[in-house]
Motif scaffolding. Structure first.
Motif, short mmCIF file in Angstrom:
data_model
loop_
_atom_site.label_atom_id
_atom_site.label_comp_id
_atom_site.label_asym_id
_atom_site.label_seq_id
_atom_site.Cartn_x
_atom_site.Cartn_y
_atom_site.Cartn_z
N TRP A 234 -0.96 -0.32 -1.31
CA TRP A 234 0.04 -0.52 -0.41
C TRP A 234 0.05 -1.96 0.45
O TRP A 234 0.77 -2.80 0.46
N ARG B 58 0.86 -4.93 -1.65
CA ARG B 58 2.47 -5.09 -1.58
C ARG B 58 2.86 -5.65 -0.35
O ARG B 58 3.93 -6.68 -0.26
N VAL C 66 8.80 -2.17 -0.04
CA VAL C 66 8.23 -1.06 -0.06
C VAL C 66 9.51 -0.19 1.11
O VAL C 66 9.85 -0.64 1.85
N TRP D 4 7.22 3.14 -3.69
CA TRP D 4 7.63 1.63 -4.12
C TRP D 4 7.74 2.02 -5.71
O TRP D 4 7.29 3.20 -6.38
#
Length: 542
Positions: free
Chosen positions: A260, A263, A270, A289
């Motif tokens: 996470w 990203r 997201v 995602w």
């Protein structure tokens, strides 16, 4: 083998296409909770109106109406919230259409089964290919009435589908019906109302690559700060620039936190969803995602070192390790779970059983073979009639959840999942593998034998233990027997017919005439036609 359906070839299951992780919003102030409820209620009302408009449009909906709906929502909220609402509306309408088609197919299957059984004489027994008649006249009469009911439902469902009409309940049909059964659900009217309002709120937004931290509507920074864009009617509640409200809570993802963070740091899309658990009085944030497509491991590579065959049951997973030849190695293992209690408890039980199975497979570096089960048409009362216990058993098996969990968890550990056709695995496994692997110290169950059958099918081997040798290696050409005769079979001790010609290369033509005559073999020059051999009785001793 007449009457058996064709068995599909095994295949490698692709990994999950998306990822979702959840964390708790700890440390929210009373003002934060108030703002979240106000925003969720306002957007939920707009989402309900938009869903009503989409359902009313039916099949005539197009890009023009979509743009008109989005403009209407933009004036009442913001352009980003309008985009999130319209996309969620389309997803919900499409899901309802798929469910409508599945309902029509289920009704059609039930009608065909009842029609067939009504056409058979009362009390007629069924076969493996088709069911027989109903047991009593009373059951026949009741099913004849049910046939008319299902036909009416099918006509109504077909008419709705042709007209593009779907029936959707925001908040859930089950929770809506619970309002009429509060005593059975052990809820009061205020408690139900609180759940109903929480279920109808809308606090979710899809991400967008290239935007700051991958989402402009609900933004979560790498250090855990959560903020959201307030709709226009609630602009007076902002506490940050650009019409945003920043929550006092800080979040962190314990599971897949590094993925996470990578990203959001790279500004990749997201999606976020915020919801309230009214039973616990907690708020949660879910991030999701899409995974990029990954090349699948070839099936031959997954079979190289053997694999683990797994049989799915109502209360446990039966697993047995097989080498690449298809032979069971070691002892079978059982990974149990308890599916009673709440949905959260059941889900935790399934995850716990799967992680133990996958850790065992990972220690040996093996792939996992599992049945490609689908009980959509198996749980209907029309197919199994009075067998309520069997229907409940099938309905209680967590097939869909187990399959989704297994694929997702196996992808994290780098384990390949091979899916096989479930046809006849339990029957043939018990027939060929249960008794040979049962001893005084080990009792092999039917489920263990089914795990062996599943593993052998995934490896490309036949399920039965003994197969016919190639024609070039058969001593009697095509007539070699592959299954031993039972003790009571007629002619079991008799001679096999003599085929003309040499049996082996070392025997010339014309030899071996006495091959089937044991008397002639042991006493050269004599045959059974001239003399019969008989053992004398033992001499009597004084």
């Amino acid at each position: 083998m007449g009457g058996l359906r064709e068995v599909a070839a095994p295949f490698v299951v692709p990994g999950p296409s998306g990822v979702a992780v959840r964390t708790r919003l700890k440390g929210l102030s009373a003002g934060d909770e108030k703002v979240l409820r106000l925003v969720g209620d306002l957007l939920g009302t707009l989402a309900a109106r938009d869903l009503k408009a989409r359902c009313a449009a039916g099949m005539e909906h197009g890009a023009g109406r979509w743009a008109e709906r989005k403009r209407t929502l933009t004036r009442q909220s913001s352009s980003r919230w309008a985009g999130a609402i319209t996309k969620a509306t389309h997803d919900q309408w499409a899901l309802a259409r798929r469910g409508q088609l599945a309902h029509i197919q289920s009704l059609r299957a039930g009608i065909e089964t009842i029609t067939h059984r009504l056409s058979r004489p009362v009390g007629e027994k069924g076969t493996k290919q088709a069911p027989g008649g109903y047991r009593t006249r009373q059951e026949w009469f009741a099913k004849s009435r049910r046939l008319h009911l299902l036909e009416d439902r099918l006509d109504a469902a077909r008419a709705d589908r042709e007209a593009g009409i779907v029936h959707v309940v925001r908040g859930g049909k089950r929770l809506l019906n619970t309002r009429h059964h509060l005593k059975q659900a052990q809820l009061t009217e205020p408690e139900w109302r609180k759940r109903w309002q929480a279920g109808r709120r809308f606090l979710q937004a899809d991400g967008e690559s290239g935007k700051r931290y991958g989402n402009e509507t609900i933004r979560v920074t790498p250090d855990g700060e959560v903020s959201l864009k307030l709709p226009a009617p609630l602009a007076h509640l902002v506490n940050a620039p650009h019409g945003r409200y920043v929550l006092t809570a800080r979040v962190s993802f314990a599971h897949r936190g590094e993925q996470w963070a990578d990203r959001v740091t790279a500004n990749r899309a997201v999606a976020y969803r915020i919801h309230e658990d009214t039973d616990r009085g907690r708020w949660y944030l879910t991030a999701s995602w899409t995974n990029p497509p990954v090349a699948l491991v070839p099936l031959q590579a997954a079979r190289a070192h053997g694999l683990v065959g797994v049989d799915t049951n109502a209360d446990h997973l039966a697993a047995w390790r097989l080498d690449h030849h298809g032979n069971p190695v070691g002892d079978p293992l059982h990974f149990g779970y308890d599916l009673s209690g709440t949905a959260g408890h059941r889900d935790a039980q399934v995850r716990h059983a799967l992680i133990r199975l996958l850790h065992w497979a990972a220690r040996h570096g093996l792939a996992v073979a599992i049945e490609d089960l689908d009980f959509t048409a198996e749980t209907t009362r029309e197919k199994h009639s009075r067998r309520k216990r069997f229907r409940n058993l099938i309905s209680g098996m967590p097939v869909g959840r187990l399959r989704a969990r297994l694929v997702s968890m196996a992808a994290e550990l780098g384990i390949t999942i091979v899916a096989v056709d479930p046809a006849y695995t339990s029957k043939w496994g018990a027939q060929h593998w249960q008794k040979p692997h049962t001893s005084k110290t080990r009792k092999t169950t039917r489920h263990d034998a089914a795990a062996v059958a599943i593993g052998r099918r995934a490896l490309g081997h036949p399920i039965r233990r003994r197969t016919a040798p190639p024609p070039a290696h058969r001593s009697d050409e095509q007539g070699h027997r592959t299954v031993q005769a039972r003790p009571g079979a007629p002619g079991r001790e008799g001679h096999r017919p003599r085929l003309p010609g040499p049996r082996t290369r070392s025997v010339r033509a014309g030899r071996g005439a006495n091959a089937v005559d044991q008397n002639a073999q042991h006493r050269p020059g004599r045959s059974a036609e001239h003399e019969s051999w008989q053992q004398d009785s033992l001499p009597l001793s004084l």
